[in-house]
Design a protein around this motif. Structure first.
Motif, PDB file in Angstrom:
ATOM      1  N   GLU A 178       0.883  -1.201   0.094  1.00  0.00           N
ATOM      2  CA  GLU A 178       0.019   0.137   0.010  1.00  0.00           C
ATOM      3  C   GLU A 178       0.735   1.293   0.055  1.00  0.00           C
ATOM      4  N   ILE A 179       0.306   2.230  -0.598  1.00  0.00           N
ATOM      5  CA  ILE A 179       1.119   3.510  -0.612  1.00  0.00           C
ATOM      6  C   ILE A 179      -0.117   4.688  -0.252  1.00  0.00           C
ATOM      7  N   ALA A 180       0.480   5.652   0.416  1.00  0.00           N
ATOM      8  CA  ALA A 180      -0.454   6.656   0.797  1.00  0.00           C
ATOM      9  C   ALA A 180      -0.297   8.255   0.519  1.00  0.00           C
ATOM     10  N   ARG A 181      -1.245   9.079   0.187  1.00  0.00           N
ATOM     11  CA  ARG A 181      -1.205  10.446   0.050  1.00  0.00           C
ATOM     12  C   ARG A 181      -1.927  11.223   0.899  1.00  0.00           C
ATOM     13  N   SER A 182      -1.282  12.107   1.638  1.00  0.00           N
ATOM     14  CA  SER A 182      -2.279  13.124   2.163  1.00  0.00           C
ATOM     15  C   SER A 182      -2.753  14.099   1.224  1.00  0.00           C
ATOM     16  N   LEU A 183      -3.864  14.788   1.343  1.00  0.00           N
ATOM     17  CA  LEU A 183      -4.296  15.769   0.550  1.00  0.00           C
ATOM     18  C   LEU A 183      -5.704  16.452   1.012  1.00  0.00           C
ATOM     19  N   THR A 184      -5.933  17.564   0.586  1.00  0.00           N
ATOM     20  CA  THR A 184      -7.215  18.189   1.079  1.00  0.00           C
ATOM     21  C   THR A 184      -8.341  17.883  -0.225  1.00  0.00           C
ATOM     22  N   ALA A 185      -9.368  17.446  -0.188  1.00  0.00           N
ATOM     23  CA  ALA A 185     -10.256  17.228  -0.961  1.00  0.00           C
ATOM     24  C   ALA A 185     -11.141  18.639  -1.062  1.00  0.00           C
ATOM     25  N   GLY A 186     -11.410  18.872  -2.154  1.00  0.00           N
ATOM     26  CA  GLY A 186     -12.100  20.177  -2.442  1.00  0.00           C
ATOM     27  C   GLY A 186     -13.049  19.937  -3.646  1.00  0.00           C
ATOM     28  N   LYS A 187     -13.646  20.883  -4.012  1.00  0.00           N
ATOM     29  CA  LYS A 187     -14.691  20.796  -5.167  1.00  0.00           C
ATOM     30  C   LYS A 187     -14.002  20.840  -6.275  1.00  0.00           C
ATOM     31  N   THR A 188     -12.728  21.223  -6.397  1.00  0.00           N
ATOM     32  CA  THR A 188     -12.192  20.847  -7.696  1.00  0.00           C
ATOM     33  C   THR A 188     -10.697  20.340  -7.323  1.00  0.00           C
ATOM     34  N   ASN A 189     -10.171  19.125  -7.642  1.00  0.00           N
ATOM     35  CA  ASN A 189      -9.180  18.399  -7.484  1.00  0.00           C
ATOM     36  C   ASN A 189      -8.525  18.242  -8.646  1.00  0.00           C
ATOM     37  N   ALA A 190      -7.184  18.274  -8.512  1.00  0.00           N
ATOM     38  CA  ALA A 190      -6.404  17.994  -9.727  1.00  0.00           C
ATOM     39  C   ALA A 190      -6.320  16.252  -9.736  1.00  0.00           C
ATOM     40  N   PRO A 191      -6.382  15.563 -10.827  1.00  0.00           N
ATOM     41  CA  PRO A 191      -6.257  14.173 -10.917  1.00  0.00           C
ATOM     42  C   PRO A 191      -5.154  13.590  -9.999  1.00  0.00           C
ATOM     43  N   GLN A 192      -5.292  12.606  -9.476  1.00  0.00           N
ATOM     44  CA  GLN A 192      -4.226  11.815  -8.468  1.00  0.00           C
ATOM     45  C   GLN A 192      -3.808  10.777  -9.468  1.00  0.00           C
ATOM     46  N   ALA A 193      -2.285  10.680  -9.748  1.00  0.00           N
ATOM     47  CA  ALA A 193      -1.619   9.783 -10.417  1.00  0.00           C
ATOM     48  C   ALA A 193      -0.719   9.034  -9.520  1.00  0.00           C
ATOM     49  N   PHE A 194      -0.783   7.505  -9.549  1.00  0.00           N
ATOM     50  CA  PHE A 194       0.107   6.906  -8.856  1.00  0.00           C
ATOM     51  C   PHE A 194       0.686   6.042  -9.778  1.00  0.00           C
ATOM     52  N   SER A 195       2.113   5.812  -9.423  1.00  0.00           N
ATOM     53  CA  SER A 195       3.045   4.886 -10.266  1.00  0.00           C
ATOM     54  C   SER A 195       3.553   3.844  -9.245  1.00  0.00           C
ATOM     55  N   VAL A 196       3.149   2.607  -9.407  1.00  0.00           N
ATOM     56  CA  VAL A 196       3.739   1.500  -8.205  1.00  0.00           C
ATOM     57  C   VAL A 196       4.434   0.418  -9.054  1.00  0.00           C
ATOM     58  N   LYS A 197       5.179  -0.211  -8.187  1.00  0.00           N
ATOM     59  CA  LYS A 197       5.954  -1.214  -8.743  1.00  0.00           C
ATOM     60  C   LYS A 197       5.365  -2.505  -8.396  1.00  0.00           C
ATOM     61  N   VAL A 198       5.131  -3.230  -9.578  1.00  0.00           N
ATOM     62  CA  VAL A 198       4.360  -4.361  -9.335  1.00  0.00           C
ATOM     63  C   VAL A 198       5.123  -5.779  -9.615  1.00  0.00           C
ATOM     64  N   ARG A 199       4.874  -6.753  -8.859  1.00  0.00           N
ATOM     65  CA  ARG A 199       5.595  -8.103  -9.067  1.00  0.00           C
ATOM     66  C   ARG A 199       4.817  -9.052  -9.802  1.00  0.00           C
ATOM     67  N   ALA A 200       5.427  -9.936 -10.322  1.00  0.00           N
ATOM     68  CA  ALA A 200       4.536 -10.978 -11.117  1.00  0.00           C
ATOM     69  C   ALA A 200       3.410 -11.703 -10.298  1.00  0.00           C
ATOM     70  N   ARG A 201       2.259 -11.787 -11.139  1.00  0.00           N
ATOM     71  CA  ARG A 201       1.203 -12.366 -10.305  1.00  0.00           C
ATOM     72  C   ARG A 201       1.498 -13.938 -10.313  1.00  0.00           C
ATOM     73  N   MET A 202       1.055 -14.435  -8.868  1.00  0.00           N
ATOM     74  CA  MET A 202       1.499 -15.742  -8.485  1.00  0.00           C
ATOM     75  C   MET A 202       0.146 -16.177  -7.657  1.00  0.00           C
ATOM     76  N   THR A 203       0.138 -17.622  -7.593  1.00  0.00           N
ATOM     77  CA  THR A 203      -0.958 -18.191  -6.593  1.00  0.00           C
ATOM     78  C   THR A 203      -0.552 -17.954  -5.309  1.00  0.00           C
ATOM     79  N   GLN A 204      -1.522 -17.417  -4.555  1.00  0.00           N
ATOM     80  CA  GLN A 204      -1.136 -17.425  -3.132  1.00  0.00           C
ATOM     81  C   GLN A 204      -1.733 -18.433  -2.114  1.00  0.00           C
ATOM     82  N   ASN A 205      -2.673 -19.271  -2.742  1.00  0.00           N
ATOM     83  CA  ASN A 205      -3.128 -20.578  -2.017  1.00  0.00           C
ATOM     84  C   ASN A 205      -3.692 -19.922  -0.544  1.00  0.00           C
ATOM     85  N   GLY A 206      -4.458 -18.970  -0.395  1.00  0.00           N
ATOM     86  CA  GLY A 206      -5.202 -18.659   0.633  1.00  0.00           C
ATOM     87  C   GLY A 206      -4.448 -18.224   1.830  1.00  0.00           C
ATOM     88  N   SER A 207      -3.180 -17.932   1.740  1.00  0.00           N
ATOM     89  CA  SER A 207      -2.278 -17.353   2.807  1.00  0.00           C
ATOM     90  C   SER A 207      -1.909 -15.767   2.233  1.00  0.00           C
TER      91      SER A 207
END
Length: 208
Positions: A178-207
């Motif tokens: 997870e990543i978090a960003r503090s901001l103040t929501a208002g009537k006009t807000n700039a679009p929020q863009a997040f760039s994240v590092k993603v690892r390959a999808r793999m089976t988690q087997n319920g854990s």
């Protein structure tokens, strides 16, 4: 009568003025959209989850020997249905410490339910089909959504003011995914863009 309608209009206008929409885009470090990312907004002073939000329909389907959707976000207190639409039996389970559970073998056309009472993450598996995996993200806020195939979503009607905008994705290479960003929501807000590092999808087997 005119006063009544005027008062109603003022109340509606005031309500609209106190709400904002947050446009969010999540992409990986290569610029590709990240679908199924969970986006939440938590006001600085928190927010109660309305009963209507808790009692809404939340479904994790088993079809074509896989879970659908890959990620489901629900509020604390929500009940999730697990319908089996396959011709084969499934045994759904989670070993996650947030809320471990077992749904022993059941067949096509049958449904089981689980009520989630604690915020966190449940990774799902099937005791019969090891390739099946999915996630349920349980959040303690009424303002949540998941990104679409284009990596975009809109959080509608969030209260104006300071708060925390969070993005969670099970395959994100970040503390607690997870990543978090503090901001103040208002009537006009700039679009929020997040760039994240993603690892390959793999089976988690319920854990998790």
């Amino acid at each position: 009568m005119k006063t009544h309608f005027l008062s109603l209009f003022v109340l509606m206008a005031a309500s609209a003025a106190q709400a904002a929409d947050l446009d969010v885009t999540v992409s990986d470090t290569g610029g590709k959209p990240v679908p199924f990312a969970v986006v939440t907004w938590t006001p600085k002073n928190g927010a109660a989850i309305p009963a209507a939000v808790k009692s809404a329909s939340y479904v994790m389907t088993q079809k074509n020997v896989q879970f659908t959707p890959f990620v489901l976000v629900v509020p604390v207190g929500a009940t999730v249905s697990f319908p089996n639409q396959d011709r084969v039996n499934h045994h759904v389970y989670s070993f996650s410490p947030t809320q471990p559970f077992q749904l022993p073998l059941y067949g096509k056309g049958q449904t089981r339910t689980v009520t989630f009472t604690k915020a966190g993450t449940d990774a799902l598996g099937c005791n019969i089909h090891d390739s099946m995996s999915a996630y349920i993200r349980i959040v303690n806020t009424p303002y949540f959504a998941t990104t679409g195939a284009d990596g975009k979503t809109v959080l509608k009607g969030v209260p104006e003011g300071a708060g925390s905008l969070r993005v969670w994705y099970p395959l994100m290479d970040a503390p607690d995914h997870e990543i978090a960003r503090s901001l103040t929501a208002g009537k006009t807000n700039a679009p929020q863009a997040f760039s994240v590092k993603v690892r390959a999808r793999m089976t988690q087997n319920g854990s998790y």
